[in-house]
Design a protein around this motif. Structure first.
Motif, short mmCIF file in Angstrom:
data_model
loop_
_atom_site.label_atom_id
_atom_site.label_comp_id
_atom_site.label_asym_id
_atom_site.label_seq_id
_atom_site.Cartn_x
_atom_site.Cartn_y
_atom_site.Cartn_z
N VAL A 151 -7.05 2.73 1.00
CA VAL A 151 -7.58 3.81 1.83
C VAL A 151 -8.28 3.25 3.06
CG1 VAL A 151 -9.23 5.72 1.90
CG2 VAL A 151 -7.78 5.41 -0.11
N ARG B 42 0.80 -1.22 0.00
CA ARG B 42 0.00 0.00 0.00
C ARG B 42 0.83 1.27 0.00
NH1 ARG B 42 -0.54 -2.40 4.96
NH2 ARG B 42 -0.01 -1.18 6.84
N HIS B 43 1.98 1.27 0.67
CA HIS B 43 2.79 2.49 0.73
C HIS B 43 3.35 2.83 -0.66
CE1 HIS B 43 2.31 2.39 4.99
NE2 HIS B 43 3.03 1.26 5.14
N ARG C 72 -14.26 8.81 1.98
CA ARG C 72 -13.75 7.85 1.00
C ARG C 72 -14.22 8.16 -0.42
NH1 ARG C 72 -11.56 6.68 -2.23
NH2 ARG C 72 -11.30 4.71 -3.32
N THR D 294 -7.55 0.71 4.75
CA THR D 294 -6.59 0.30 5.78
C THR D 294 -6.12 1.49 6.61
OG1 THR D 294 -4.69 0.54 4.28
CG2 THR D 294 -5.78 -1.61 4.36
N TYR D 295 -6.12 2.70 6.00
CA TYR D 295 -5.68 3.89 6.73
C TYR D 295 -6.81 4.47 7.59
CZ TYR D 295 -1.45 4.02 3.85
OH TYR D 295 -0.26 3.73 3.25
N LEU D 296 -8.06 4.22 7.21
CA LEU D 296 -9.19 4.80 7.92
C LEU D 296 -9.72 3.82 8.97
CD1 LEU D 296 -11.27 6.42 5.01
CD2 LEU D 296 -9.79 7.58 6.64
N ARG D 297 -10.10 4.35 10.10
CA ARG D 297 -10.69 3.52 11.14
C ARG D 297 -12.09 3.08 10.70
NH1 ARG D 297 -11.38 6.62 16.52
NH2 ARG D 297 -13.41 7.05 15.60
N ARG E 167 -16.03 9.73 7.84
CA ARG E 167 -15.22 8.78 7.09
C ARG E 167 -16.00 8.21 5.91
NH1 ARG E 167 -13.69 7.92 12.39
NH2 ARG E 167 -15.44 6.50 12.71
N PHE F 237 0.32 3.85 -2.93
CA PHE F 237 -0.16 5.17 -2.55
C PHE F 237 0.83 6.25 -2.97
CE2 PHE F 237 -0.83 8.69 0.45
CZ PHE F 237 -2.20 8.89 0.27
#
Length: 772
Positions: free
Chosen positions: A365, A12-13, A244, A367-370, A240, A16
Motif C-alpha cells: 500500500v 505487489r500487483h 492506511r 508504494t501506491y500512496l505518495r 493518507r 494485491f
C-alpha cells in the motif's frame, strides 16, 4: 524482513489482486451476516441439567416462558371489568406466534378447569371461565372457585388477589423473537386500561428487547468507526495517514464478518463490541507501523528505505502481537458453550488474517500512496503526545521516578486484591442487567416478583422405570415431602406437582373439606382419583403435568431470583433430599426450567473462568518467551498485564458486574489485546540496545517514540469502544466501559511499570541484545 518487503513490493500487483479477490468473496458473505442468536447455542449442552431440559421441555416447558401479569389498579381482580380483560388477554396470548397451546396456563384459559361431583357419584369437569363475566353473581362464583383451588392460589392468582398471571411456553423451532416482540407490543400491552395494568416479562421478551435495540448498537458501531478515523486524521495530520490504517481495519472487518457467515455464526448484538475491537486492533497494528514509517521519513530516509525500515523493524513485534491476540481469543473455546466456541474459532481466524491484511499488505500500500508532506511529519513530531511521552520517559526512568512507579503499582495492586474477593459470578440481581434498571422489562419483572413471590421456574423430573410408577403412595408422599422441603429454602415462593392435583381431587370428593386434601393411603384410591381427573380433562391438559402412562412427571418450584448463591443452595438442598430419600422405582432428575439452566451455566462459569484466564496468560507467556528467547522477558511482560487484569476485575467488583457467559469472552479478549503495548515497547528497547545505546537511554527513547503510538492507539480504541456506552442495552455499555478500562490500564502499566521494572532489574537478555 527487508528482503521479504522487497519480494512483496516486486510482486505487489499479484499480491494485491489475490487479496482483493479474497476480500470481495468474503465481503459478499459478510453482507449476508445477520444479527441474531439461537438460545440452544448459548447453553452448556454437555451438562446433565441441559440434557434434562432438552429431553422434557417439549412436554413440560418452563424455559422460554412468556409471563404476562394483569394487576388491578384498585381492589382485587374479582370485578367484571378486570376479569373480562383477563379473558381477552388470555385469548391474545394463546394466539401469539409460535405459542405452544398446551403450555398456556391462566385462570381464564380453557385448560384451567374445576371438578365437581354429580349426584350419581360421577365427576364433571368444567372450565373456570367460559367467557368474560357480565354479572356480579358470575364474578362471585369465579372467586369462590379460585379460593377453593389450592393449585390456583399463589400460582395463577396472587395470594392478595390483586393480580393474575398468564404463562405461555413456545415451540422452540417456531419461536421468532422479533415477531413475538412486535405482537406483544401491538396486542398485549394495549389491553391495559383504567381498571388494570399489564406487565410482560420472561426470556422471550428479554431476547426480543435485545433484538429490538440492535439498531442502537449498529449506530454505535458506525459512530465508533467515524471517531476512530477522525483520531487517525488528527494524529497523522493528513488523509493518507488516516487511510492506511483504515484500509487495514476495513479489510479485517470484511474478512472477519465473512468468516463468521461462512461458519454459520449469527452475530449477537450483545457482543458486537468485540468485532469492533478486533477491527480496531487491526487499525492499532497498522498505526504502529505507519507511525514508524513517518519516523523513518523524518530521519531523512527515502520512501523505499522508509518502507523497508518500518516493515523490518516492526514485523516481529507485530507478528507476536497478532499471535497473542489470536491465541488469547482462542482460549474462549475452553467454555463449553457452542456459540462461544464458534466465536473463539472465528475470531481467531479473523485475527490471524491480519498477517495478510496488515503485515503483507503494508509495504504494498505504501508504494501506491505518495509519501506525506514534510510539514505533516514535522507537525506530528511536535504534537501533544510527542511532548507528553518525552516527559513521561524522564519521569518513569529517573532515579526516584522508577521507585515511585513501582510503589504506586504495589498500592494499586493491594487495593485491587482487596476488591477481588467481591467479584460475583452470574447476575447478582433478580432483574436483568442487560437492560437499564428503569426499563419496561425490569419494571415488569419486579412487579411479577413482588406479587407472586417468584416467577422463575426450577423443574425437577420424577422419572419411573415402568408405567404407573408414579401412582404409588410412597412415591407421591416423597414428592410431597420434596416440595415442602424445598419450599422452606429462601428463594422458593411456590411449587406445583401432580400431588397438588391429587390432593385437590380429594377435597372435591368430600365437599371441599380441607382435611381431605391429603394423599390416600391405598393405591386403589389413588388410581381412582387420577382416573377420574384424567377422564374429565383434555389429554393435553394432563400432559403438562404427567405423561399418560404415569411414568414421568415434573415438580416445579417458582423462585424469587437467580443469584448464584440462591441457585446453588437450591440445587444443593435438592440433592441432599434426593440422597436421603432414595426410591426403588423412581428417580428425581435435576434440573430444567430457567433456574435449572442457570445452575448449569453457573457450573460452567465456575469450571472455565479460572481455566480460561490461566490459558490466556499461558499462551501469552509462551509466545513472548519464544519471541524474545527469554523467560525473564515473558515474566516482565506478564507482570504489567496481570496488574491491569486485577484492576479490571476490581472495577467489576466495585460496579457489581458479575462474571457470566457474556462477560467472560470480553475479559479473555482484553487479556490477549492488552499485551501488545508491552511487546511494542520491549522490542523498541531491544532495537535501541542493538544500535549501541545505553539501557536507560534506550528505555527513554522507546517510551518517547513507541510510547506515544501506544498511547495514541490505546486512546483511539478507548474512544471507539466508549461510543457503545449510550445504548439502552446496559450490558453493552458496561462491557464497552470494561474494554475501555482494559485498554487504558494495560497501556498505562506497559508505559510505566514495564520500563521501571527494566531499569531496576536490568535483565540479562537485554544485555545480549546490546552485544548483538
Amino acid at each position: 524482513m527487508e528482503r521479504l518487503a522487497d519480494w512483496l513490493i516486486a510482486r505487489r500487483h499479484w499480491v494485491f489482486g489475490v487479496v482483493l479477490l479474497v476480500s470481495t468473496a468474503l465481503g459478499i458473505a459478510a453482507l449476508r451476516l445477520s444479527l441474531d442468536f439461537r438460545s440452544a447455542d448459548l447453553l452448556p449442552q454437555g451438562h446433565p441439567f441441559i440434557e434434562v431440559q432438552n429431553r422434557y421441555h417439549k412436554n413440560f416447558g418452563e424455559t422460554n416462558v412468556l409471563t404476562v401479569m394483569l394487576e388491578a389498579r384498585e381492589g382485587t381482580i374479582f370485578t367484571a371489568p378486570v376479569l373480562a380483560t383477563l379473558f381477552r388477554l388470555t385469548e391474545a396470548v394463546d394466539r401469539l406466534p409460535g405459542v405452544n397451546h398446551d403450555q398456556v396456563s391462566s385462570l381464564a384459559h380453557r385448560m384451567t378447569r374445576w371438578v365437581r361431583v354429580v349426584p350419581n357419584g360421577g365427576m364433571v369437569s368444567d372450565v373456570v371461565m367460559n367467557g368474560p363475566p357480565t354479572t356480579e353473581a358470575e364474578v362471585r362464583e369465579i372467586r369462590n372457585l379460585v379460593r377453593s383451588a389450592s393449585y390456583v392460589m399463589g400460582s395463577m392468582v396472587s395470594l392478595d388477589q390483586r393480580a393474575a398471571v398468564i404463562r405461555a411456553g413456545f415451540h422452540e423451532q417456531h419461536l421468532d423473537y422479533r415477531r413475538l416482540f412486535d405482537e406483544v407490543n401491538a396486542k398485549i400491552l394495549p389491553m391495559a386500561d383504567e381498571h388494570a395494568a399489564v406487565y410482560v416479562t420472561g426470556l422471550p421478551r428479554l431476547n426480543g428487547w435485545i433484538l429490538h435495540l440492535e439498531g442502537q448498537v449498529l449506530t454505535a458501531f458506525a459512530v465508533a468507526i467515524v471517531v476512530t478515523w477522525l483520531c487517525l486524521y488528527a494524529y497523522f495530520r493528513d488523509w493518507r495517514g488516516a487511510l492506511r490504517p483504515t484500509i487495514s481495519g476495513g479489510l479485517a472487518a470484511l474478512w472477519g464478518f465473512g468468516l463468521m457467515h461462512l461458519a454459520g455464526f449469527a452475530l449477537n448484538p450483545l457482543t458486537l463490541v468485540i468485532p469492533f475491537l478486533i477491527t480496531a486492533r487491526a487499525v492499532s497494528h497498522s498505526a504502529q507501523m505507519h507511525d514508524r514509517y513517518y519516523e523513518e521519513l523524518a530521519r531523512g530516509a527515502a520512501k523505499a528505505g522508509a518502507i523497508r525500515g518500518s516493515f523490518g523493524g516492526l514485523f516481529a513485534p507485530t507478528a507476536a502481537g497478532i499471535l497473542t491476540d489470536a491465541l488469547g481469543v482462542l482460549a474462549i473455546g475452553i467454555i463449553a458453550i457452542p456459540a462461544l466456541r464458534q466465536l473463539a474459532v472465528t475470531a481467531t481466524l479473523w485475527l490471524l488474517s491480519l498477517m495478510v491484511t496488515e503485515l503483507c499488505l503494508n509495504p504494498i500500500v505504501y508504494t501506491y500512496l505518495r509519501a506525506p508532506e514534510p510539514e505533516a511529519i514535522w507537525a506530528r513530531e511536535q504534537a501533544l503526545l510527542a511532548r507528553w511521552s518525552a516527559r513521561l520517559a524522564s519521569a518513569v526512568t529517573g532515579s526516584r521516578g522508577r521507585w515511585a512507579t513501582l510503589g504506586a503499582g504495589a498500592v494499586v495492586l493491594a487495593v485491587a486484591l482487596v476488591l477481588l474477593s467481591r467479584v460475583q459470578v452470574g447476575d447478582p440481581t433478580s432483574a436483568s442487567r442487560i437492560l437499564t434498571a428503569d426499563s419496561e422489562y425490569n419494571r415488569s419483572h419486579r412487579a411479577v416478583q413482588e406479587e407472586f413471590g417468584g416467577s422463575e421456574p426450577f423443574l425437577v423430573v420424577a422419572e419411573g422405570d415402568a408405567p404407573d410408577a408414579l401412582q404409588r403412595a410412597g412415591v407421591l408422599r416423597t414428592i410431597e415431602q420434596f416440595q415442602r422441603y424445598l419450599e422452606r429454602t429462601p428463594m422458593v415462593g411456590a411449587s406445583f406437582s401432580l400431588v397438588d392435583i391429587l390432593t385437590s381431587m380429594g377435597e372435591r370428593f368430600h365437599e371441599l373439606e380441607p382435611k381431605w386434601g391429603v394423599i390416600p393411603t391405598d393405591e386403589r384410591s389413588i388410581r381412582e382419583m387420577f382416573f377420574t381427573y384424567w377422564g374429565s380433562v383434555y389429554p393435553s391438559s394432563s400432559a403438562r403435568f404427567f405423561t399418560p402412562d404415569f411414568r414421568t412427571a415434573h415438580v416445579t418450584f417458582f423462585c424469587h431470583d437467580h443469584t448464584i448463591e440462591h441457585v446453588r443452595a437450591l440445587v444443593s438442598a435438592a440433592r441432599e433430599f434426593i440422597a436421603a430419600h432414595p426410591l426403588e422405582h423412581v428417580q428425581f432428575r435435576l434440573a430444567g426450567g430457567f433456574i435449572g439452566v442457570m445452575a448449569a451455566v453457573y457450573d460452567e462459569i465456575l469450571r472455565s473462568q479460572a481455566l480460561m484466564t490461566a490459558a490466556s496468560f499461558l499462551v501469552i507467556f509462551v509466545v513472548c518467551a519464544v519471541t524474545y528467547r527469554s523467560l525473564v522477558a515473558a515474566v516482565l511482560l506478564i507482570l504489567p498485564l496481570a496488574l491491569a487484569n486485577a484492576v479490571v476485575n476490581a472495577y467489576m467488583a466495585a460496579r457489581v458486574i458479575g462474571l457470566d457467559l457474556d462477560t467472560l469472552p470480553v475479559i479473555s479478549v482484553g487479556v490477549g489485546f492488552g499485551i501488545d503495548y508491552g511487546i511494542y515497547l520491549l522490542s523498541r528497547i531491544q532495537e535501541g540496545l542493538h544500535d549501541g545505546v545505553a539501557l536507560d537511554e534506550a528505555v527513554r527513547d522507546a517510551i518517547h517514540l513507541s510510547g506515544r503510538t501506544v498511547a495514541f492507539t490505546a486512546l483511539t480504541m478507548t474512544a471507539g469502544v466508549l461510543c457503545f456506552t449510550p445504548t439502552a442495552l446496559r450490558f453493552v455499555g458496561e462491557m464497552a466501559t470494561l474494554l475501555a478500562l482494559w485498554m487504558v490500564a494495560s497501556s498505562a502499566t506497559a508505559l510505566t511499570l514495564l520500563p521501571a521494572l527494566i531499569v531496576v532489574i536490568r535483565p540479562g537478555f537485554l544485555a545480549r541484545s546490546r552485544a548483538g
